[in-house]
Design a protein around this motif. Structure first.
Motif, PDB file in Angstrom:
ATOM      1  N   GLU A   1       0.832  -1.195   0.000  1.00 20.12           N
ATOM      2  CA  GLU A   1       0.000   0.000   0.000  1.00 20.12           C
ATOM      3  C   GLU A   1       0.872   1.252   0.000  1.00 20.12           C
ATOM      4  O   GLU A   1       1.804   1.379   0.808  1.00 20.12           O
ATOM      5  CB  GLU A   1      -0.920  -0.010   1.234  1.00 20.12           C
ATOM      6  CG  GLU A   1      -2.137   0.893   1.108  1.00 20.12           C
ATOM      7  CD  GLU A   1      -3.117   0.667   2.247  1.00 20.12           C
ATOM      8  OE1 GLU A   1      -4.298   0.427   1.970  1.00 20.12           O
ATOM      9  OE2 GLU A   1      -2.676   0.726   3.412  1.00 20.12           O
TER      10      GLU A   1
ATOM     11  N   LYS B   1      -4.048   9.803  -3.257  1.00 15.32           N
ATOM     12  CA  LYS B   1      -4.966   8.778  -2.785  1.00 15.32           C
ATOM     13  C   LYS B   1      -4.181   7.541  -2.350  1.00 15.32           C
ATOM     14  O   LYS B   1      -3.176   7.173  -2.983  1.00 15.32           O
ATOM     15  CB  LYS B   1      -5.942   8.380  -3.895  1.00 15.32           C
ATOM     16  CG  LYS B   1      -6.744   9.540  -4.494  1.00 15.32           C
ATOM     17  CD  LYS B   1      -7.841   9.984  -3.564  1.00 15.32           C
ATOM     18  CE  LYS B   1      -8.714  11.047  -4.248  1.00 15.32           C
ATOM     19  NZ  LYS B   1      -9.795  11.522  -3.349  1.00 15.32           N
TER      20      LYS B   1
ATOM     21  N   ARG C   1      -3.568   3.775  -2.345  1.00 21.77           N
ATOM     22  CA  ARG C   1      -3.917   2.702  -3.262  1.00 21.77           C
ATOM     23  C   ARG C   1      -3.067   1.451  -2.978  1.00 21.77           C
ATOM     24  O   ARG C   1      -2.004   1.533  -2.370  1.00 21.77           O
ATOM     25  CB  ARG C   1      -3.681   3.134  -4.726  1.00 21.77           C
ATOM     26  CG  ARG C   1      -4.619   4.230  -5.199  1.00 21.77           C
ATOM     27  CD  ARG C   1      -6.035   3.713  -5.377  1.00 21.77           C
ATOM     28  NE  ARG C   1      -6.961   4.729  -5.885  1.00 21.77           N
ATOM     29  CZ  ARG C   1      -7.834   5.367  -5.147  1.00 21.77           C
ATOM     30  NH1 ARG C   1      -7.894   5.136  -3.838  1.00 21.77           N
ATOM     31  NH2 ARG C   1      -8.648   6.269  -5.685  1.00 21.77           N
TER      32      ARG C   1
ATOM     33  N   TYR D   1      -2.442  -0.596  -9.923  1.00 22.67           N
ATOM     34  CA  TYR D   1      -2.874  -0.159  -8.598  1.00 22.67           C
ATOM     35  C   TYR D   1      -4.393  -0.318  -8.490  1.00 22.67           C
ATOM     36  O   TYR D   1      -5.115  -0.288  -9.476  1.00 22.67           O
ATOM     37  CB  TYR D   1      -2.416   1.265  -8.269  1.00 22.67           C
ATOM     38  CG  TYR D   1      -2.895   2.362  -9.172  1.00 22.67           C
ATOM     39  CD1 TYR D   1      -4.172   2.918  -9.031  1.00 22.67           C
ATOM     40  CD2 TYR D   1      -2.050   2.920 -10.131  1.00 22.67           C
ATOM     41  CE1 TYR D   1      -4.591   3.971  -9.836  1.00 22.67           C
ATOM     42  CE2 TYR D   1      -2.457   3.969 -10.937  1.00 22.67           C
ATOM     43  CZ  TYR D   1      -3.742   4.490 -10.793  1.00 22.67           C
ATOM     44  OH  TYR D   1      -4.158   5.521 -11.584  1.00 22.67           O
ATOM     45  N   HIS D   2      -4.840  -0.548  -7.246  1.00 21.82           N
ATOM     46  CA  HIS D   2      -6.221  -0.898  -6.955  1.00 21.82           C
ATOM     47  C   HIS D   2      -6.716  -0.045  -5.791  1.00 21.82           C
ATOM     48  O   HIS D   2      -5.927   0.451  -4.994  1.00 21.82           O
ATOM     49  CB  HIS D   2      -6.341  -2.379  -6.551  1.00 21.82           C
ATOM     50  CG  HIS D   2      -5.493  -3.307  -7.395  1.00 21.82           C
ATOM     51  ND1 HIS D   2      -6.041  -4.310  -8.131  1.00 21.82           N
ATOM     52  CD2 HIS D   2      -4.144  -3.383  -7.597  1.00 21.82           C
ATOM     53  CE1 HIS D   2      -5.070  -4.973  -8.761  1.00 21.82           C
ATOM     54  NE2 HIS D   2      -3.918  -4.419  -8.455  1.00 21.82           N
ATOM     55  N   LYS D   3      -8.014   0.092  -5.671  1.00 18.93           N
ATOM     56  CA  LYS D   3      -8.581   0.803  -4.516  1.00 18.93           C
ATOM     57  C   LYS D   3      -8.285   0.056  -3.233  1.00 18.93           C
ATOM     58  O   LYS D   3      -7.978   0.646  -2.203  1.00 18.93           O
ATOM     59  CB  LYS D   3     -10.083   0.998  -4.688  1.00 18.93           C
ATOM     60  CG  LYS D   3     -10.454   2.176  -5.582  1.00 18.93           C
ATOM     61  CD  LYS D   3     -11.945   2.474  -5.484  1.00 18.93           C
ATOM     62  CE  LYS D   3     -12.276   3.742  -6.274  1.00 18.93           C
ATOM     63  NZ  LYS D   3     -13.714   4.093  -6.168  1.00 18.93           N
ATOM     64  N   GLN D   4      -8.433  -1.253  -3.293  1.00 19.11           N
ATOM     65  CA  GLN D   4      -8.163  -2.090  -2.123  1.00 19.11           C
ATOM     66  C   GLN D   4      -7.522  -3.391  -2.600  1.00 19.11           C
ATOM     67  O   GLN D   4      -7.614  -3.770  -3.768  1.00 19.11           O
ATOM     68  CB  GLN D   4      -9.462  -2.406  -1.360  1.00 19.11           C
ATOM     69  CG  GLN D   4     -10.127  -1.193  -0.726  1.00 19.11           C
ATOM     70  CD  GLN D   4     -11.431  -1.566  -0.036  1.00 19.11           C
ATOM     71  OE1 GLN D   4     -11.882  -2.697  -0.093  1.00 19.11           O
ATOM     72  NE2 GLN D   4     -12.035  -0.584   0.624  1.00 19.11           N
TER      73      GLN D   4
ATOM     74  N   LYS E   1      -9.016  -6.301  -5.130  1.00 18.60           N
ATOM     75  CA  LYS E   1     -10.020  -5.679  -6.004  1.00 18.60           C
ATOM     76  C   LYS E   1      -9.453  -5.587  -7.429  1.00 18.60           C
ATOM     77  O   LYS E   1      -8.253  -5.718  -7.644  1.00 18.60           O
ATOM     78  CB  LYS E   1     -10.390  -4.275  -5.507  1.00 18.60           C
ATOM     79  CG  LYS E   1     -11.040  -4.255  -4.127  1.00 18.60           C
ATOM     80  CD  LYS E   1     -12.434  -4.867  -4.165  1.00 18.60           C
ATOM     81  CE  LYS E   1     -13.112  -4.741  -2.812  1.00 18.60           C
ATOM     82  NZ  LYS E   1     -14.479  -5.338  -2.816  1.00 18.60           N
TER      83      LYS E   1
ATOM     84  N   ILE F   1      -7.465  -0.503 -11.006  1.00 11.84           N
ATOM     85  CA  ILE F   1      -7.974   0.753 -11.568  1.00 11.84           C
ATOM     86  C   ILE F   1      -7.145   1.161 -12.780  1.00 11.84           C
ATOM     87  O   ILE F   1      -7.671   1.688 -13.762  1.00 11.84           O
ATOM     88  CB  ILE F   1      -7.914   1.876 -10.504  1.00 11.84           C
ATOM     89  CG1 ILE F   1      -8.732   1.506  -9.278  1.00 11.84           C
ATOM     90  CG2 ILE F   1      -8.379   3.200 -11.078  1.00 11.84           C
ATOM     91  CD1 ILE F   1      -8.577   2.492  -8.140  1.00 11.84           C
TER      92      ILE F   1
END
Length: 599
Positions: free
Chosen positions: A360, A377, A379, A390-393, A396, A399
């Motif tokens: 993260e 942000k 990510r 990279y992902h929001k969580q 997941k 993105i």
């Protein structure tokens, strides 16, 4: 036209001393071999010569070789036979191996063979095959790859060809410092001069060794991919040969990269184009001591009490007691792991990408031109052998995805850009991706991982902007055009796989010439194989073939038959070309040039 021969004294690593020069007209070299005595002349100074003195005489024995390179299609059979060498079982029955067997000086055979195999991407499997044969005769793990076998010479030549830039970016700055601002480093009591302080000298030497060592162990990202591939093969072959020795996989690599590459370049920087001339006597002595230290530090597991007691020089033993720290052996181990790892390559046969790193961090929204806290942000980032996402969580869908092949550079970002520390940037053809790691260690790990996995990308950038493009200009150089060329040189400023200019036909012609010169040996080897194959035992005097390696007489005989047939056909082609050139080509044209006129 004439050739100038300069005679210098650079023996025993002392300063170069000019002894004299001669000029030899090319026309006298047209014979296969030329021998004559010449009086040495003083060095020319423009159109005037220095004062004539008795400088002595020099006897020259010059071999002049003129290669007539035919069109590429003439070498197809020879080229194909040589390129099949890595696949021949056993390797000693291959055309490449036989070439090295029949040449009196292996260097004559190795250089064109390595260049040809390198040009056609066949060098790595060939080196692996001859190294495996070499290991069969290695009885002790601590003597691995220490001789001048075909395997070691192939690796040596490969490193010289593909490692030039690697040496330059790694060693040249520190070698320049040592040569241009030398500090006394003599620690041998016998060689100390009156007034020398051995403690200060030892401190100076320690400073230089630390600096050279540090530059080497952090240079793995710059190591050419081809060298890494060869080291990977050697490492695993060594582990297979000596499965009960946990250190042999490291010594197999260090015996080349430290002992036969870096240490040799340190002691003779002029021969590797790191310095224009041979250094003076004091600097040469300093470089020799540094080279000894690098060899010892690079020998995995060598910094032990038992090893220290084996030093021939007591003063070196005392010096190395200061290096008995775990950090040195761990640094060497990590470096050898990096340069002999295939982590950055996706193993063949796997349908899924190899997972390399995840974690993260914070990213800045791409394309924003103004500073704002909301632009950053948190990510979840994931690096595989195929892509960087990279992902929001975690777990997941991604993105944003950057294919590994599209990454152009990975560099640190000045913290002044966003008033944030531990930032780096990933350049990939669109807007730069700016990322903030949680700490400096994490930032370094991500940069190293991304650089390693992208080091083979052919479109890597040479220059980048160390700061961001904000409010209509680059903060670093104040340029107002967003897509302008960077103002700072990239950390790794060229791809690891630097293109090398090799003329495959020229190398094939050279190999053909070597086979032609050594035709009597080829025929003798063919007779020996025939005798063994027919009678299942020697029927000739052992001296006829005792120096040849014949593991499989039938396979070797088959390859020899092909070589001899190919050479005979090429002989005919060369003869036809010579006749055609002499009868039809105008004297003085490119096809029939004028040779032997002295300017």
């Amino acid at each position: 036209m004439s050739e100038r021969v300069d005679l210098w004294n650079n023996g025993n690593l002392v300063q170069d001393i000019f002894l004299g020069e001669i000029k030899v007209p090319v026309k006298v070299l047209r014979n296969d071999s030329f021998q004559a005595w010449y009086l040495l002349q003083p060095r020319e100074n423009g159109n005037k010569s220095s004062k004539t003195d008795d400088l002595g005489s020099l006897r020259l024995n010059i071999c002049y070789t003129e290669d007539c390179v035919l069109p590429s299609e003439y070498y197809a059979s020879l080229r194909n036979l040589l390129l099949k060498s890595p696949d021949v079982q056993p390797i000693s029955a291959s055309a490449g191996y036989i070439l090295s067997e029949v040449c009196r000086d292996k260097y004559d055979a190795v250089l064109p063979l390595v260049r040809l195999l390198l040009h056609h991407h066949k060098l790595v499997p060939f080196v692996a095959a001859v190294a495996e044969l070499d290991l069969k005769d290695t009885q002790e793990a601590n003597t691995i790859f220490r001789g001048n076998s075909l395997a070691t010479r192939c690796v040596d030549e490969m490193m010289k060809i593909v490692g030039k830039h690697y040496l330059k970016v790694t060693l040249k700055p520190v070698i320049d410092e040592i040569c241009e601002s030398p500090k006394p480093c003599e620690i041998d009591p016998i060689k100390l001069k009156e007034g020398d302080n051995v403690e200060i000298n030892m401190e100076n030497l320690r400073y230089y060794v630390d600096k050279v060592f540090r530059e080497i162990v952090r240079s793995s990202i710059s190591c050419p991919t081809l060298m890494c591939d060869v080291f990977y093969s050697l490492r695993h072959l060594a582990a297979k040969r000596f499965p009960n020795d946990p250190h042999v996989q490291y010594s197999a690599v260090s015996s080349f990269v430290f002992l036969r590459f870096f240490a040799v370049a340190v002691v003779s920087p002029h021969t590797f184009h790191l310095r224009p001339h041979h250094p003076d006597a004091q600097t040469s002595r300093t470089l020799t001591l540094i080279s000894k230290a690098i060899q010892t530090l690079g020998s995995w597991g060598s910094l032990t009490k038992s090893k220290l007691s084996s030093f021939k020089e007591t003063f070196m033993c005392e010096f190395f007691k200061t290096f008995q720290e775990e950090k040195f052996t761990e640094s060497v181990k990590k470096f050898l792991d990096d340069v002999s790892s295939t982590e950055s390559k996706e193993p063949s046969g796997l349908s899924e990408p190899v997972h390399l790193k995840e974690g993260e961090m914070y990213k800045r929204a791409q394309g924003r031109t103004r500073i704002g806290k909301k632009n950053f942000k948190k990510r979840w980032f994931c690096l595989t052998s195929r892509e960087f996402t990279y992902h929001k969580q975690q777990d997941k869908e991604p993105i944003f995805t950057i294919p590994i092949k599209n990454i152009l550079a990975v560099e640190k970002l000045d913290e002044s850009s966003f008033n944030k520390k531990n930032m780096f940037q990933v350049l990939h053809g669109e807007k730069p991706l700016y990322i903030q790691a949680n700490n400096c260690v994490e930032a370094s790990e991500w940069i190293e991982a991304l650089c390693r996995v992208t080091r083979c990308n052919q479109k890597r950038l040479n220059f980048y902007h160390p700061s961001a493009f904000l409010n209509g200009n680059w903060l670093c150089c104040k340029a107002t055009i967003e897509n302008t060329v960077g103002c700072a040189r990239c950390t790794a400023d060229v791809p690891a796989d630097t293109q090398i200019e090799i003329d495959g036909d020229r190398e094939a012609e050279r190999i053909y010439s070597l086979f032609t010169i050594n035709m009597p040996k080829l025929q003798k080897l063919e007779e020996a194989c025939g005798s063994i194959a027919v009678y299942q035992g020697p029927r000739k005097e052992p001296d006829d073939y005792s120096n040849f390696t014949i593991e499989d007489s039938v396979a070797t005989f088959h390859t020899l038959k092909q070589i001899i047939d190919i050479v005979e056909k090429l002989n005919e082609s060369h003869e036809k070309y010579r006749k055609k050139r002499s009868s039809s080509a105008k004297y003085g044209s490119e096809e029939n040039p004028i040779v032997g006129k002295v300017s």
